[in-house]
Structures are given as structure tokens and as C-alpha cells.
Scaffold this motif. Structure first.
Motif, short mmCIF file in Angstrom:
data_model
loop_
_atom_site.label_atom_id
_atom_site.label_comp_id
_atom_site.label_asym_id
_atom_site.label_seq_id
_atom_site.Cartn_x
_atom_site.Cartn_y
_atom_site.Cartn_z
N HIS A 117 -11.04 21.92 -23.92
CA HIS A 117 -12.64 21.54 -24.08
C HIS A 117 -13.10 21.29 -22.75
O HIS A 117 -12.37 20.44 -22.05
CB HIS A 117 -12.83 20.54 -25.06
CG HIS A 117 -12.24 20.86 -26.40
ND1 HIS A 117 -11.85 19.78 -27.46
CD2 HIS A 117 -12.01 22.07 -26.92
CE1 HIS A 117 -11.72 20.52 -28.54
NE2 HIS A 117 -11.64 21.70 -28.13
N HIS B 216 -9.78 20.11 -20.85
CA HIS B 216 -8.95 19.30 -21.28
C HIS B 216 -8.39 19.76 -22.61
O HIS B 216 -9.10 20.16 -23.44
CB HIS B 216 -9.76 17.93 -21.46
CG HIS B 216 -8.80 16.78 -21.93
ND1 HIS B 216 -9.10 16.04 -22.99
CD2 HIS B 216 -7.62 16.43 -21.86
CE1 HIS B 216 -8.00 15.07 -23.31
NE2 HIS B 216 -6.99 15.51 -22.40
N GLU C 260 -20.72 21.30 -25.36
CA GLU C 260 -19.23 21.32 -25.38
C GLU C 260 -18.91 22.61 -25.65
O GLU C 260 -19.24 23.33 -26.52
CB GLU C 260 -18.73 20.26 -26.62
CG GLU C 260 -17.10 20.30 -26.11
CD GLU C 260 -16.47 18.98 -27.01
OE1 GLU C 260 -16.83 17.96 -26.59
OE2 GLU C 260 -15.79 19.31 -27.82
N LYS D 162 -12.36 25.71 -35.11
CA LYS D 162 -13.40 26.04 -33.83
C LYS D 162 -12.28 26.48 -32.48
O LYS D 162 -12.62 27.47 -31.77
CB LYS D 162 -13.86 24.85 -33.51
CG LYS D 162 -14.72 24.82 -32.41
CD LYS D 162 -15.62 23.42 -32.27
CE LYS D 162 -14.64 22.51 -31.58
NZ LYS D 162 -15.10 21.08 -31.37
C1 LIG Z 1 -15.33 15.01 -29.92
C2 LIG Z 1 -16.20 14.43 -30.84
C3 LIG Z 1 -16.07 14.81 -32.15
N1 LIG Z 1 -16.86 14.19 -33.28
C4 LIG Z 1 -16.61 14.76 -34.61
C5 LIG Z 1 -17.22 16.21 -34.97
C6 LIG Z 1 -15.93 16.77 -35.74
O1 LIG Z 1 -16.48 16.30 -37.10
C7 LIG Z 1 -14.74 15.92 -35.59
C8 LIG Z 1 -13.71 16.52 -34.62
O2 LIG Z 1 -14.34 17.15 -33.75
P1 LIG Z 1 -13.17 18.12 -32.75
O3 LIG Z 1 -12.66 19.09 -33.76
O4 LIG Z 1 -14.30 18.62 -31.65
O5 LIG Z 1 -12.34 17.19 -32.11
P2 LIG Z 1 -11.09 17.38 -31.11
O6 LIG Z 1 -10.69 18.99 -31.39
O7 LIG Z 1 -10.17 16.43 -30.96
O8 LIG Z 1 -12.07 17.37 -29.83
C9 LIG Z 1 -11.58 16.70 -28.74
O9 LIG Z 1 -10.53 17.27 -28.21
C10 LIG Z 1 -10.25 16.84 -26.72
C11 LIG Z 1 -8.92 17.70 -26.10
C12 LIG Z 1 -11.09 16.58 -25.74
O10 LIG Z 1 -11.10 16.75 -24.42
C13 LIG Z 1 -12.36 15.78 -26.35
O11 LIG Z 1 -13.69 15.71 -25.45
C14 LIG Z 1 -12.82 16.39 -27.60
O12 LIG Z 1 -13.45 17.65 -27.35
O13 LIG Z 1 -15.25 14.63 -34.83
C15 LIG Z 1 -17.72 13.15 -32.97
O14 LIG Z 1 -18.21 12.74 -33.86
N2 LIG Z 1 -17.89 12.73 -31.64
C16 LIG Z 1 -17.14 13.28 -30.64
O15 LIG Z 1 -16.98 12.92 -29.41
#
Ligand SMILES: Cc1cn([C@H]2C[C@H](O)[C@@H](COP(=O)(O)OP(=O)(O)O[C@H]3O[C@@H](C)C(=O)[C@@H](O)[C@H]3O)O2)c(=O)[nH]c1=O
Length: 205
Positions: A62, A119, A143, A174
Motif C-alpha cells: 500500500h 508498505h 490510497e 482488495k
Molecule cells: C488503513 C485503514 C483502514 N480502515 C478500515 C477500512 C476497512 O474497513 C478496514 C481494513 O482496511 P484495509 O483492508 O485497507 O486494511 P489493511 O490491508 O491492513 O491496510 C493497511 O495495510 C498496511 C500494509 C498499511 O501500510 C496501512 O497503511 C494500511 O493500508 O479498516 C480504517 O478505518 N482506517 C485506516 O486507516
């Protein structure tokens, strides 16, 4: 606290000093002074995240649009993850290069990824708990992702968990649908090296 620059310029590995006693252990996992000295500006903390992952869970790759991007200072409070930084800055001399740091509850290292870098991490144990400080708030429309198994990037993900069992990568829908590095570049999704450096210059000014 020791800081070491990774093979992707700008990314740092942070190794804390741990103080053990009969009660357990104490460490400083982030310290503003040494951080600002190494990076050239303070961390503008806007959000602190926590994710908990089963063994084999693979999150990423990401990155966020720059400016402002999203710098991340990451540690693993419980369990273990292989944390990976990928240079996705178009025009960077190290474009496409990746490096990794084992974050776990033994050495308790941290990794810093400045704005504009990709990342990702893979959990090596159930309930691996990753904590990270972010320089900007969540902006899902800004993002983007690259497929973590993209052969062009060629990250060598672990195949064995800490208990010796085989790891099967487990991706979100995703991340499964994410483009390759080449596709992301063609789609104009990647940050440019110049734009990242211009933005970092404003932070250091
Ligand atoms: C990243 C994020 C997600 N969410 C929510 C959206 C979704 O319903 C749930 C899970 O989101 P994601 O699937 O995007 O989560 P994830 O795949 O764990 O995303 C993360 O991956 C790592 C590698 C990073 O570097 C982070 O910045 C972030 O992108 O959480 C937030 O509310 N705030 C946030 O900052």
C-alpha cells in the motif's frame, strides 16, 4: 536506540534498547529527538493504527498519493511479521527495489517508511499485532495498492511460520485485485520521485 538506513533510501530500521527486569521489559519504541535528527523533520502524528493478523496474512503493498502521502512508523507488539518497504517512486534510482525488517516481540524493532514508499507485511504467527504511527489520516480515495506477489517486484515472502508450519498467503479481496507494479505505473497511480522530494523539502524547511 540504533537507526539504520535500509536498501530503499529514506526507509529506516530502528532497534531499541530493551530494559529487562523481574517484571518484564521496558523500551522506547519511538523517540522524537533521534527520529527528527535522522529524518530531517519531526513526525507529524495524525493517526495511530493497530492490526491483528493470523499467520500467513499478507497486507499490502500500500501507498498513498503524494502530497501529502502517508509516512508510517511501524512495530509489532505481539507475534512476528516480515515488514517490507518497496520503492514505488517513479524516477527513483532504486525504483522497484524492496527491503525488509523482521518485526517481532523479541527484538522489538520498528521500521520507518517516509511518504511515497510502498508498505506490506506478512504475519508469521497467529495474532501478530502491528502498531503504526501515521503522518496523515486515512484517505481511502488516495490510497493505492500493488499486488504483493507481483513477480516484477519479487518479494521473497516467508514460507514457514515461527512454529515451523507452512504459511499460505492470505490476502484481502482488495489486495488480490491490485495491479502489478507495471500496471500501476501505466495507470499513473505511482508517486513521482520528484514530487516526493519536493514534498519532503517542504517538511524539512
Ligand atoms: C488503513 C485503514 C483502514 N480502515 C478500515 C477500512 C476497512 O474497513 C478496514 C481494513 O482496511 P484495509 O483492508 O485497507 O486494511 P489493511 O490491508 O491492513 O491496510 C493497511 O495495510 C498496511 C500494509 C498499511 O501500510 C496501512 O497503511 C494500511 O493500508 O479498516 C480504517 O478505518 N482506517 C485506516 O486507516
Amino acid at each position: 536506540m540504533q537507526l539504520r538506513e535500509l536498501a530503499v533510501p529514506g526507509a529506516l530500521e530502528i532497534t531499541p534498547q530493551q530494559f529487562g527486569d523481574p517484571r518484564g521489559v521496558f523500551l522506547e519504541w519511538f523517540k522524537a529527538g533521534p527520529f527528527a535528527e535522522a529524518v530531517g523533520h519531526p513526525l507529524d502524528l495524525q493517526q495511530a493504527n493497530c492490526s491483528v493478523s493470523a499467520a500467513g496474512v499478507l497486507r499490502g503493498i500500500h501507498f498513498a498519493d503524494v502530497p501529502p502521502g502517508q509516512a508510517k512508523y511501524v512495530t509489532c507488539a505481539k507475534g512476528a511479521v516480515l515488514d517490507v518497504v518497496v520503492d514505488v517512486r517513479v524516477g527513483s534510482p532504486t525504483f522497484g527495489r524492496w527491503d525488509s525488517v523482521l518485526l517481532d516481540d523479541t527484538d522489538r524493532r520498528a521500521i520507518y517508511l517516509p511518504e511515497g514508499l510502498g508498505h506490506a507485511f506478512m504475519a508469521l504467527e497467529d495474532d501478530s499485532t502491528v502498531l503504526y504511527l501515521c503522518s496523515s489520516g486515512y484517505a481511502p480515495e488516495r490510497e493505492h495498492g500493488i499486488h504483493p506477489l507481483d513477480a516484477t517486484v519479487g518479494i521473497e515472502w516467508p514460507t514457514t511460520a515461527r512454529d515451523g508450519s507452512a504459511l499460505t498467503p492470505q490476502l484481502s479481496d482488495k489486495d488480490t485485485a491490485a495491479p502489478s507494479l507495471d500496471e500501476a505505473e501505466q495507470q499513473g497511480l505511482l508517486p513521482s520521485f520528484d514530487a516526493v522530494n519536493d514534498y519532503l523539502a517542504t517538511l524539512r524547511a
